[in-house]
Design an enzyme around this catalytic site. Structure first.
Site, PDB file in Angstrom:
ATOM      1  N   ASP A  22       0.837  -1.200   0.000  1.00 30.35           N
ATOM      2  CA  ASP A  22       0.000   0.000   0.000  1.00 30.35           C
ATOM      3  C   ASP A  22       0.872   1.251   0.000  1.00 30.35           C
ATOM      4  OD1 ASP A  22      -2.423  -1.409  -0.111  1.00 30.35           O
ATOM      5  OD2 ASP A  22      -2.340  -1.796   2.038  1.00 30.35           O
ATOM      6  N   LYS A  44       0.977  -8.024  -3.118  1.00 31.24           N
ATOM      7  CA  LYS A  44      -0.344  -7.584  -3.599  1.00 31.24           C
ATOM      8  C   LYS A  44      -0.295  -6.112  -3.975  1.00 31.24           C
ATOM      9  CE  LYS A  44      -3.980  -6.441  -0.641  1.00 31.24           C
ATOM     10  NZ  LYS A  44      -4.657  -5.246  -1.154  1.00 31.24           N
ATOM     11  N   ASP A  71      -5.081  -7.006  -6.963  1.00 36.36           N
ATOM     12  CA  ASP A  71      -6.289  -6.846  -6.144  1.00 36.36           C
ATOM     13  C   ASP A  71      -7.091  -5.651  -6.651  1.00 36.36           C
ATOM     14  OD1 ASP A  71      -8.147  -6.842  -4.079  1.00 36.36           O
ATOM     15  OD2 ASP A  71      -6.806  -5.876  -2.641  1.00 36.36           O
ATOM     16  N   LEU A  72      -7.744  -5.839  -7.805  1.00 34.27           N
ATOM     17  CA  LEU A  72      -8.515  -4.743  -8.398  1.00 34.27           C
ATOM     18  C   LEU A  72     -10.020  -4.965  -8.256  1.00 34.27           C
ATOM     19  CD1 LEU A  72      -6.331  -3.941 -11.551  1.00 34.27           C
ATOM     20  CD2 LEU A  72      -6.278  -2.899  -9.288  1.00 34.27           C
ATOM     21  N   LYS A  73     -10.412  -6.079  -7.670  1.00 35.59           N
ATOM     22  CA  LYS A  73     -11.826  -6.354  -7.337  1.00 35.59           C
ATOM     23  C   LYS A  73     -12.754  -5.979  -8.496  1.00 35.59           C
ATOM     24  CE  LYS A  73     -11.237  -5.702  -2.322  1.00 35.59           C
ATOM     25  NZ  LYS A  73      -9.858  -5.196  -2.239  1.00 35.59           N
ATOM     26  N   TYR A  74     -12.568  -6.673  -9.617  1.00 37.27           N
ATOM     27  CA  TYR A  74     -13.378  -6.364 -10.804  1.00 37.27           C
ATOM     28  C   TYR A  74     -14.869  -6.614 -10.548  1.00 37.27           C
ATOM     29  CZ  TYR A  74      -8.950  -6.542 -13.421  1.00 37.27           C
ATOM     30  OH  TYR A  74      -7.689  -6.335 -13.889  1.00 37.27           O
ATOM     31  N   ASP A  76     -18.259  -5.866 -13.097  1.00 35.36           N
ATOM     32  CA  ASP A  76     -18.801  -5.235 -14.301  1.00 35.36           C
ATOM     33  C   ASP A  76     -19.600  -6.301 -15.047  1.00 35.36           C
ATOM     34  OD1 ASP A  76     -19.095  -3.483 -16.604  1.00 35.36           O
ATOM     35  OD2 ASP A  76     -17.258  -2.473 -15.958  1.00 35.36           O
ATOM     36  N   ILE A  77     -20.011  -6.021 -16.262  1.00 36.31           N
ATOM     37  CA  ILE A  77     -20.736  -7.041 -17.018  1.00 36.31           C
ATOM     38  C   ILE A  77     -19.774  -8.201 -17.309  1.00 36.31           C
ATOM     39  CG2 ILE A  77     -22.414  -5.434 -18.015  1.00 36.31           C
ATOM     40  CD1 ILE A  77     -20.772  -5.536 -20.634  1.00 36.31           C
ATOM     41  N   THR A  80     -16.806  -7.824 -19.871  1.00 35.02           N
ATOM     42  CA  THR A  80     -15.764  -6.864 -19.477  1.00 35.02           C
ATOM     43  C   THR A  80     -14.855  -7.464 -18.410  1.00 35.02           C
ATOM     44  OG1 THR A  80     -17.259  -5.051 -20.005  1.00 35.02           O
ATOM     45  CG2 THR A  80     -15.409  -4.527 -18.561  1.00 35.02           C
ATOM     46  N   THR A 130     -15.323  -5.765   4.399  1.00 35.80           N
ATOM     47  CA  THR A 130     -15.327  -5.723   5.872  1.00 35.80           C
ATOM     48  C   THR A 130     -15.675  -4.327   6.399  1.00 35.80           C
ATOM     49  OG1 THR A 130     -12.944  -5.507   5.733  1.00 35.80           O
ATOM     50  CG2 THR A 130     -13.782  -7.659   6.337  1.00 35.80           C
ATOM     51  N   ARG A 222       0.676  -3.152   6.829  1.00 33.67           N
ATOM     52  CA  ARG A 222       1.513  -2.382   7.747  1.00 33.67           C
ATOM     53  C   ARG A 222       2.357  -3.199   8.726  1.00 33.67           C
ATOM     54  NH1 ARG A 222      -3.653   1.319   8.571  1.00 33.67           N
ATOM     55  NH2 ARG A 222      -4.491  -0.728   8.000  1.00 33.67           N
TER      56      ARG A 222
END
Ligand code: C5P
Length: 245
Positions: A22, A44, A71-74, A76-77, A80, A130, A222
């Site tokens: 991060d 990640k 980790d882009l958490k797609y 969409d349809i 895509t 979460t 962290r």
């Protein structure tokens, strides 16, 4: 015994840790990663870093030999999301995730899109974020508890042909019971000492507690990135994981 953990003992990859990078930009990320080596952890990258530094950073990490969780958490349809997952697979990512609430057709399309990749990535479903509380679900018209919704979505993820879910370590034990030993449980919210600094995480577990509850992979940000000696932290967790096999 968790067979995916047992797998670590059989292969050269002996670590359940996924370090969450991060950082705000590629330079600080690469400076940190120079201190690591691929046998110590997976890595990640998420939306901020990917938006800032994109594919070239991802490829640089992969080319250094690291297994990379994109980790882009797609969400969409189906077409895509499937195309995005195919591009991620072609890039050589090790793990990629989609939102389970995109539904069965979206997840099946994603699974089909990566099925024949040269190196098929692990395809992971995100259940309930979460950060969400019961009231947030109610506002979306979902009138059941968070735990019930997580279980419902995790079963949908599994029956859609995906490899696992991201979940809280506190949900790991019931999910492990319901979904069997082969399903990957990827759990953030890990702290080395539950009495210490939680940062902004509300419910935390130690690596030992999370692994005992059935976690397959521990997402750690962290506690590793801000440690005085990140390599020592990773060695400690990896030793503990090996002892639990
Ligand atoms: O620094 P920390 O260990 O809290 O970082 C956890 C990482 O896991 C962050 O990248 C965060 O975005 C991610 N994550 C999370 N909770 C989720 C899903 C992802 O903390 N439910």
């Amino acid at each position: 015994m968790n067979p995916l953990i047992t797998d670590f003992a059989r292969t050269e990859q002996r670590t359940p840790v996924i370090v969450a990078l991060d950082f705000a930009d590629a330079d600080s990320t690469l400076a940190f990663v120079r201190r690591l080596e691929p046998s110590l952890c997976q890595l990640k990258i998420g939306k901020e870093l990917f938006t800032a530094s994109g594919r070239s950073l991802a490829e640089s990490l992969i080319n250094q030999g690291f297994k990379l969780f994109l980790d882009l958490k797609y969400h969409d349809i189906p077409n895509t999301v499937a195309q995005a997952c195919r591009v991620a697979a072609d890039m050589g990512v090790w793990m990629v995730d989609v939102h389970a609430s995109g539904g069965r057709r979206m997840m099946e399309a994603a699974a089909e899109a990566v099925a024949n990749s040269v190196q098929k990535p692990l395809l992971i479903g995100v259940t309930v974020l979460t950060s969400m509380a019961k009231e947030d679900l109610a506002e979306l018209g979902i009138g059941i508890s968070i735990e019930e919704q997580v279980l419902r979505l995790a079963k949908l993820v599994q029956s859609s042909g995906l490899d696992g879910v991201v979940c809280s370590a506190h949900e790991a034990a019931p999910l492990r019971d319901a979904l069997g030993q082969e399903f990957a449980l990827v759990t953030p919210g890990i702290r080395l000492d539950t009495a210490g600094n939680k940062d902004d995480q509300r419910r935390i577990m130690t690596p030992a507690q999370a692994l005992a509850a059935g976690s397959t992979y521990l997402v750690m940000g962290r506690p590793v990135t801000q440690a005085a000696d990140p390599v020592a932290v990773l060695r400690e967790v990896n030793t503990l994981a090996a002892e639990m096999v």
